[in-house]
Design a protein around this motif. Structure first.
Motif, PDB file in Angstrom:
ATOM      1  N   TYR A 114     -16.061 -11.472  -4.721  1.00 50.23           N
ATOM      2  CA  TYR A 114     -17.083 -10.554  -4.262  1.00 50.23           C
ATOM      3  C   TYR A 114     -18.274 -11.325  -3.962  1.00 50.23           C
ATOM      4  CZ  TYR A 114     -14.030  -6.578  -5.064  1.00 50.23           C
ATOM      5  OH  TYR A 114     -13.144  -5.438  -5.330  1.00 50.23           O
TER       6      TYR A 114
ATOM      7  N   TYR B  52     -20.374  -6.023  -0.794  1.00 53.07           N
ATOM      8  CA  TYR B  52     -19.858  -6.931  -1.877  1.00 53.07           C
ATOM      9  C   TYR B  52     -20.887  -7.290  -2.946  1.00 53.07           C
ATOM     10  CZ  TYR B  52     -15.765  -7.762   1.271  1.00 53.07           C
ATOM     11  OH  TYR B  52     -14.801  -7.142   1.985  1.00 53.07           O
TER      12      TYR B  52
ATOM     13  N   MET C 140     -20.355  -4.463  -5.408  1.00 56.16           N
ATOM     14  CA  MET C 140     -19.308  -4.508  -5.976  1.00 56.16           C
ATOM     15  C   MET C 140     -19.375  -5.562  -7.409  1.00 56.16           C
ATOM     16  SD  MET C 140     -17.042  -2.968  -4.646  1.00 56.16           S
ATOM     17  CE  MET C 140     -15.455  -3.336  -5.303  1.00 56.16           C
TER      18      MET C 140
END
Length: 548
Positions: free
Chosen positions: A192, A226, A229
């Protein structure tokens, strides 16, 4: 015909399988895919092209006799390199072999993955490593290698085609990656973080010579997605002590998301600690031959960015990221070996340390076995009062290239095991850490007009460094691209990111100490001439980048 040994190679447990003994799968296939990362992330390879080519680091011909190396570091700093350049060649050679090793591993693991869960995880990791290595190739040379079979010729990708290939590879492997084997192995969090970095730089990598880069909302939203995440999964946390991210035991630091594993027996190096330090500096009382090398210093331009940020307050008294005093000298100027630590951060002025009677000679000890501390003698000079005293100005003149020029950097802790100063590194080398996810997210927000959100993210990182409250960086009052660029320099200096950052922020063609070149074609490096020559049988296959 004859031999004094049985040639039985010692196989090291690469700590990839999670057990005391590595499986044959790990030893023979997976470990080689990771195995060259420490040597790639060393001072004369990836560090040289990413940092010495920027305003953060400069390496002159020290004293007219050290680090001359036929001018390769001067060429890097002045952007006058050509198709034959040692540092660039070494990076190319390492990365092409690293990509090749991942392809070999993928070919072995693919038929095993359906029936073997361990093989399936490792397949995802090495496929993700292939994407990561290609991302570096794309950044450095503007190309990527698409290769699925070790027996086939790689397909050369450029621009958006390369970006999309790397993106889809990362996204494809995330479901099979683990979350509990980092930071030395590629995890979901690592993928990520790398995807956020890919989208942050995608505008540059799609069109590296553009007059202005098109940072699309689609890319910036992906950077935020991302980064979130990593930020929101609860597995990572910001380190209260900034320099703990670079300690010898940083493998367990929860700020690290993805790193080069350098724990004992993994062939690590101490080069990131020794490279900038004086030849008269010693990092461990137990090893009198483990000294520094008087390599690069920081430019006065970059140092002045700290001065400008904090005005009348010395940056060492304002920002925990600038300096951490670890060498505490007792009243009698003697210290036990186990209590000896070296200072961290930016070294300025007169330096103190272990006392000896000559270069690489045993240290002076007291009758009770402690080690004497005092001003560091500069044994290269004959005068009795010649001490190691770093000055701000550093350049390529004879005076500016002397051994005392330029403030120095000791960001990573000196290895407790290194008996040469160069070998036996213990600290993991950072690739992605949580702070980067916050500041990448801040940049994405800022480029889409959310100035308040960007400011909040940056201030959150600054406020997290609470281990020494007196120097916790104060909150910023405003935010723009120039402030954010400066902040990335303060947070990530000498972490192999500066060149990429300077290009993305439109700063790489600027002028700084000893550098005036403004050629946009220098944003990518030349493909080494040896590689062009080696591929000549396949006409038109490997085409040199413009301007070389």
């Amino acid at each position: 015909m004859g031999s004094c040994t049985d040639l039985q190679e010692q196989i090291l447990d690469e700590s990839l399988s999670g057990g005391g003994q590595a499986s044959d799968l790990v030893r023979g296939v997976v470990a080689p895919a990771y195995g060259m990362l420490p040597e790639f992330y060393r001072h004369t390879r990836y560090f040289a092209v990413q940092e010495i080519s920027t305003d953060e680091a400069i390496l002159p011909y020290r004293g007219g006799r050290d680090w001359g190396d036929n001018g390769i570091y001067i060429e890097l700093h002045q952007h006058t390199w050509g198709p034959v350049h040692s540092n660039i060649q070494q990076c190319w050679d390492f990365l092409t072999v690293m990509v090749s090793r991942t392809v070999t591993a993928i070919n072995v693991l693919t038929p095993l993955a359906e029936a073997d869960s361990e093989a399936r995880v490792f397949l995802a990791e090495v496929r993700g490593l292939r994407a990561f290595y290609n991302m570096i190739v794309l950044d450095l040379w503007g190309i990527a290698f698409k290769k699925d079979d070790a027996g086939e010729l790689s397909e050369i990708l450029r621009g958006n085609e390369a970006v999309e290939y790397i993106r889809t590879e990362f996204e494809a492997v995330i479901p099979d990656l683990r979350t509990d084997v980092g930071p030395g192995r590629l995890t979901k969090g690592g993928a990520y973080g790398l995807l956020a970095r890919l989208h942050l730089n995608a505008a540059v990598w799609r069109d590296p010579y553009a007059a202005s880069f098109n940072f699309t909302d689609a890319d910036m939203n992906k950077v935020i997605e991302y980064s979130n995440m990593v930020i929101n999964n609860g597995q990572y946390s910001l380190s209260p002590e900034f320099f703990a991210n670079f300690d010898n035991n940083n493998h367990a630091n929860p700020e690290l998301v993805f790193a080069v594993d350098q724990r004992p027996d993994l062939n690590g190096h101490n080069r990131m600690s020794y490279f900038s330090m004086s030849d008269n500096f010693y990092g461990n009382p137990l090893f009198p031959r483990a000294n520094g090398t008087d390599g690069p210093g920081i430019t006065s331009d970059w140092y002045q960015s700290w001065v400008q940020a904090y005005g009348d307050t010395d940056p060492a008294e304002a920002d925990a990221r600038f300096f951490w005093e670890r060498l505490i000298i007792p009243a009698d100027s003697a210290i036990a070996a186990e209590d000896f630590e070296v200072n961290r951060g930016i070294y300025r002025g007169l330096q103190y340390g272990l006392q000896n009677t000559g270069r690489r000679l045993p240290f002076i000890q007291t009758t009770d076995g402690r080690y004497k501390l005092g001003p560091l003698r500069d044994w290269r000079r004959a005068e009795e009062n010649a001490f190691v005293d770093f000055v701000e100005e550093i350049n390529f003149t004879a005076e500016g290239s002397d051994y005392n020029t330029g403030y120095r950097v000791e960001k990573y802790q000196w290895s407790k095991e290194s008996d040469s100063g160069r070998n036996k590194g213990e600290h993991d080398l950072v690739i992605v850490r949580l702070a980067d996810c916050y500041i990448m997210r801040a940049e994405a927000k800022l480029r889409m007009g959310d100035t308040a959100g960007a400011l909040a993210d940056v201030n959150l990182v600054r406020a997290s460094r609470t281990a020494r409250p007196a120097v916790t960086p104060p909150p910023l009052a405003s935010m723009d691209l120039d402030i954010l660029f400066r902040e990335r320099g303060f947070e990530f200096y000498w972490e192999h990111q500066r060149r990429t950052d300077m290009i993305r922020f439109g700063k790489y063609e600027d002028t700084w100490t000893e550098k005036t070149d403004s050629d946009v074609q220098k944003r990518v490096f030349p493909i080494p001439q040896s590689a062009i020559d080696g591929a000549s049988a396949a006409e038109g296959y490997l085409v040199q980048n413009p301007g070389y």
